[in-house]
Design an enzyme around this catalytic site. Structure first.
Site: not given
Ligand code: 6PG
Length: 465
Positions: A22, A43-44, A83, A110, A135, A137, A190, A193-194, A197, A294, A443
């Site tokens: 995607v 690859r495919s 990936k 990532n 970032s 999606g 990045k 950033h996550n 997020e 989580r 300590r």
């Molecule tokens: C982005 C997101 C993206 C990330 C998903 C899922 O900036 O577009 O951060 O890169 O892969 O948000 O992340 P998790 O599976 O760790 O929730």
């Protein structure tokens, strides 16, 4: 019928994309829509054909990696959208014999920043590895993501004009891309950033939890979320939350969200941020709490009997203006402290690694395209560039909001890890005296680890009963 392989003239395409899932397919289309001649390889080969069927306007597909590389002008610029982890190493190994020292491979996955550091060193002199956070999606990749490239600054300079054309725009209309810095800085930024997020998503879901526990229906909660989506909180994550909560399940009568299991998954970047926080000595409790929330949401302990936490009494908190304001202020503090913790982590890592990161630029490139974009980033950019007077004023306002957060925490008995963490983080910042002197004493008592005194300089030990 679109030909399965549409060859561009040899060595004339401006940029290559490897990996046509995607994100890769969307990014290739974005590049082609901006007028670039794009070579693609997967690859495919099915995925390549699929993309060419959808859009073969200045996109050229290749079955063999060698042909793909040959189709690019020099220095060759190749974006990897595969990936993270082993797949990145495998493709770099395959590419290595086909590339020259000036060629540029931009890893847009990532990837763990420490892997990127190793790859930069491994291929030094053979070709350039750029670690680029992307970032936004699928929609971001297609219409304009936020891009965070780090690595050899000259090489980034060569690819920057292309990235500037496809990136989202910041509040001032400039592209959401910059030379983040050298080394693995792009992937580090990045990752953080996550982490932010994760924290903001958790904070919003806690507000949803509060409303749900009060017995409010999805349409009301969705409207409530919409009513919060203004000012500093106006954000992509609230936008999608409004839509998500009100979406009907097309396989039943109710809402889709109510049919979704409450175990939250993660791919790792949040956890890596926590590791980095520990590594660079930076407290990022919102991010850590969100990661743990989580993880704990799996509750995979078979000996536990689940207890109902839902309130018997519905709507005991009236959704009046006062309630809305206290939730708004609380969420504002969640956003603020999550950004501050993340930026603090970047700041400290940059101090140690000497990456050359400018925090104001990071804040700017997060203003558009990315998942954590919000109006608050406008205010934060001013904050970073401003004198201490502005900072004092902001923190005075933050201090005044502590009561709101406490009120929200007291109103519910559902878990609120990030809201609690926000409160504790701010309380810690504002405390003139913490109880951690006792930890230092303990300590020293059991291990003679030493302590510093408030009344004289030096490290001391002992003196206990
Ligand atoms: C982005 C997101 C993206 C990330 C998903 C899922 O900036 O577009 O951060 O890169 O892969 O948000 O992340 P998790 O599976 O760790 O929730």
């Amino acid at each position: 019928m679109v030909p399965a392989v549409s060859f561009g003239s040899t060595m004339s395409n401006s940029i290559g994309v490897i990996g046509l899932s995607v994100m890769g397919a969307s990014f290739a289309q974005n590049l082609s829509s901006k007028g670039f001649k794009v070579s693609v390889y997967n690859r495919s080969h099915d995925k390549t054909e699929e993309l060419l069927h959808k859009n073969n306007n200045s996109i050229y597909g290749y079955k063999e990696l060698e042909e793909f590389v040959d189709s690019l002008e020099s220095p060759k610029k190749i974006l990897l959208l595969v990936k993270s982890g082993t797949p990145v190493d495998l493709i770099l190994e395959q590419l290595a014999p086909l590339l020259q020292s000036k060629d540029i491979i931009v890893d847009c996955g990532n990837s763990n920043w420490q892997d990127t550091e190793l790859r930069i060193t491994r291929y030094e002199g053979k070709f350039n590895v750029i670690g680029c956070g992307i970032s936004g999606g699928e929609s971001g990749a297609l219409h304009g993501p936020s891009l965070m490239p780090g690595g050899n600054v000259d090489s980034i300079g060569k690819i920057l004009p292309i990235l500037q054309k496809v990136a989202a725009k910041d509040f001032g209309g400039k592209p959401c891309v910059t030379v983040v810095g050298n080394g693995a800085s792009g992937h580090f930024v990045k990752m953080v950033h996550n982490g932010i997020e994760y924290a903001i998503m958790q904070g919003i879901s806690e507000v949803y939890g509060i409303m749900k526990q009060q017995g409010y229906g999805n349409l009301v909660i969705s409207e409530f979320m919409r009513s919060l989506n203004f000012g500093n909180l106006q954000s992509y994550l609230l936008d999608i939350t409004v839509a998500i909560i009100s979406t009907k399940d097309n396989e039943g009568n109710g809402f889709l969200l109510d049919r979704i299991e409450d175990t939250a998954k993660a791919k790792g970047t949040g956890g890596w941020s926590v590791e980095a926080g520990m590594h660079f000595g930076v407290a990022i409790p919102n991010i850590a709490s969100a990661v743990m929330a989580r993880t704990q949401s799996a509750r995979n302990m078979s000996y536990l009997k689940r207890m109902q936490f839902e309130s018997e009494e519905s709507h005991h908190v009236t959704m009046n203006e006062e309630f809305k304001t206290s939730i708004y202020r609380t969420l504002e503090m969640v956003f603020l402290t999550s950004y501050l913790q993340g930026l603090d982590l970047i700041y400290q890592a940059n101090e140690q690694k000497k990456w050359g990161i400018e925090l104001e630029e990071i804040i700017r490139i997060w203003q558009g395209g990315c998942i954590i974009r919000s109006q608050m980033l406008g205010m934060l950019k001013l904050f970073w560039g401003s004198d201490n007077g502005w900072k004092t004023k902001l923190f005075a306002e933050v201090h005044a909001d502590l009561g709101n957060i406490k009120q929200v925490c007291n109103q519910t008995d559902i878990p609120l890890p990030v809201i609690h963490s926000t409160y504790d983080y701010l309380r810690t910042l504002f405390s003139t005296q913490l109880a951690t002197n006792l930890i230092q004493a303990q300590r020293d008592y059991f291990g003679a680890h030493g302590y510093e005194r408030t009344d004289k300089k030096g490290v001391f030990t002992g003196g206990w009963n």
